[in-house]
Design a protein around this motif. Sequence first.
Motif, short mmCIF file in Angstrom:
data_model
loop_
_atom_site.label_atom_id
_atom_site.label_comp_id
_atom_site.label_asym_id
_atom_site.label_seq_id
_atom_site.Cartn_x
_atom_site.Cartn_y
_atom_site.Cartn_z
N UNK A 192 -51.87 0.33 10.33
CA UNK A 192 -51.77 1.76 10.58
C UNK A 192 -52.09 2.56 9.32
N UNK A 193 -52.81 3.66 9.48
CA UNK A 193 -53.13 4.54 8.36
C UNK A 193 -51.83 5.09 7.76
N UNK A 194 -51.73 5.03 6.43
CA UNK A 194 -50.51 5.48 5.76
C UNK A 194 -50.78 6.62 4.79
N UNK A 195 -51.96 7.21 4.85
CA UNK A 195 -52.23 8.34 3.98
C UNK A 195 -53.51 9.07 4.40
N UNK A 196 -53.46 10.40 4.39
CA UNK A 196 -54.64 11.22 4.66
C UNK A 196 -54.73 12.31 3.59
N UNK A 197 -55.86 12.98 3.55
CA UNK A 197 -56.02 14.11 2.64
C UNK A 197 -55.09 15.25 3.04
N UNK A 198 -54.69 16.09 2.08
CA UNK A 198 -53.80 17.22 2.40
C UNK A 198 -54.37 18.14 3.48
N UNK A 199 -55.70 18.31 3.50
CA UNK A 199 -56.30 19.17 4.52
C UNK A 199 -56.09 18.62 5.92
#
Length: 434
Positions: free
Chosen positions: A28-35
């Motif tokens: 599972x994705x555990x980080x994205x950009x703030x935007x």
Amino acid sequence: MPADAAYRAVRDELRPDVPPQLNLATFITTGMEPEAERLMAEFLYSNTVDGVQPLRTTDLAQRCVAALAELWHAPDPDSAVGTSTGGSSEACMLAGLAMLMRWRSRARGSGERPNLVMSAAVHVCWSKFCAYWDVEARQIPVAEGGFGIDPHTAAELCDTNTIGVVTVLGTTFDGSYEPVQQVCAALDQRRARDGVDVPVHVDAASGGLVAPFLDPALVWDFRLSRVDSINTSGHKYGLVAPGLGWLVWRDPSVVPVELGFSIDYTGGRLSTQTLTFTQPAAPIVAQYYQFLRLGAEGYRAIMQRCRDLARALAAHLNQFHDLRVISSGDDLPVVAFTTGDHASFTVTELADRLRQRGWLVPAYTLPPNQTNVTVARLVCRNDLSDILARRLADDITNAVTALRAYHGASRPRQRCDVLPRGSEAAPMLDEGGD
């Protein structure tokens, strides 16, 4: 209770003892950009079935479906039928239902029980599907030394009551791709021999957004006429926070009419094929953001970096005579390994040592026929930075050394250079730091 006190109470209950970036068990994705996170927050209360939503998330979802259909070589991407789901498990249930409904229309009144052919390496959601809808699960034990479906066995297990064959593009056990093209070829031979004609679904929960960018010559998708449907997880290598899945059918002809429902009591006319009704729009918005932000080249660079890290970690593990690498990141960016025949410790002990250093590394048994083998798995995601990878390599080296000493089998320390110094490529989503 005051709001801040309730907040602290819940946060303290759920505060992870392992930082998400060190959880090597999850895809599972555990980080994205703030935007991307900001967009998800802004559309937190949006529902995909709200027909009067100013930003028409159903339109965004259809654009994502068309993008995936083109990526997977659908005959006419703009007319491909697909849907967002709460995850790949729901997408698999829908794909299975479509196959079951088409079989029912052919076998109406026969009194026979339908069956579904798959390997023992499939995700547990397929066993759930068979149990929930009374479909016989014909699971093929994996061959010794292999982890995927055997094409000839799959074709021979089919009969006139087989609703379909499930293939997996990236198993959870070792990240390997099952031979979809060979399965389709075996089914073509079966049809030519006795007329048994069975469709194929590709469960590409992880590989659907890896293989097109890193292995474009691999034929597994709608280029094979027998492949009727494909699913993937937006919240895995789609780089979106959970939960989001996608299901795309080849064309409208393979989607049973009974699977779709049209309603107008949400403020506008809406057609839906999902199992659930209410579905948050925020993950769809984030997926559309990622497609816009990264494009094909951005995804390709990210997946290549993940694969490079997996291969480097596999090469590091291969330095130890105690360890045996099973998969080296050549399919999914996943490394699976176990201990060698003459190791003085188990892979579970190694995972426990790494846990003490903050890493969550799963240790589990392989599917039927190989349940006597316990392996550990390292899932390389975009937020596994080069610095963290070097730290992991150092911790593996120290854990092996400590276990050898504990079991009285001390040997010289191995080098732990995962990457040549100064050669690492910056991750595409690393603008905010590691």
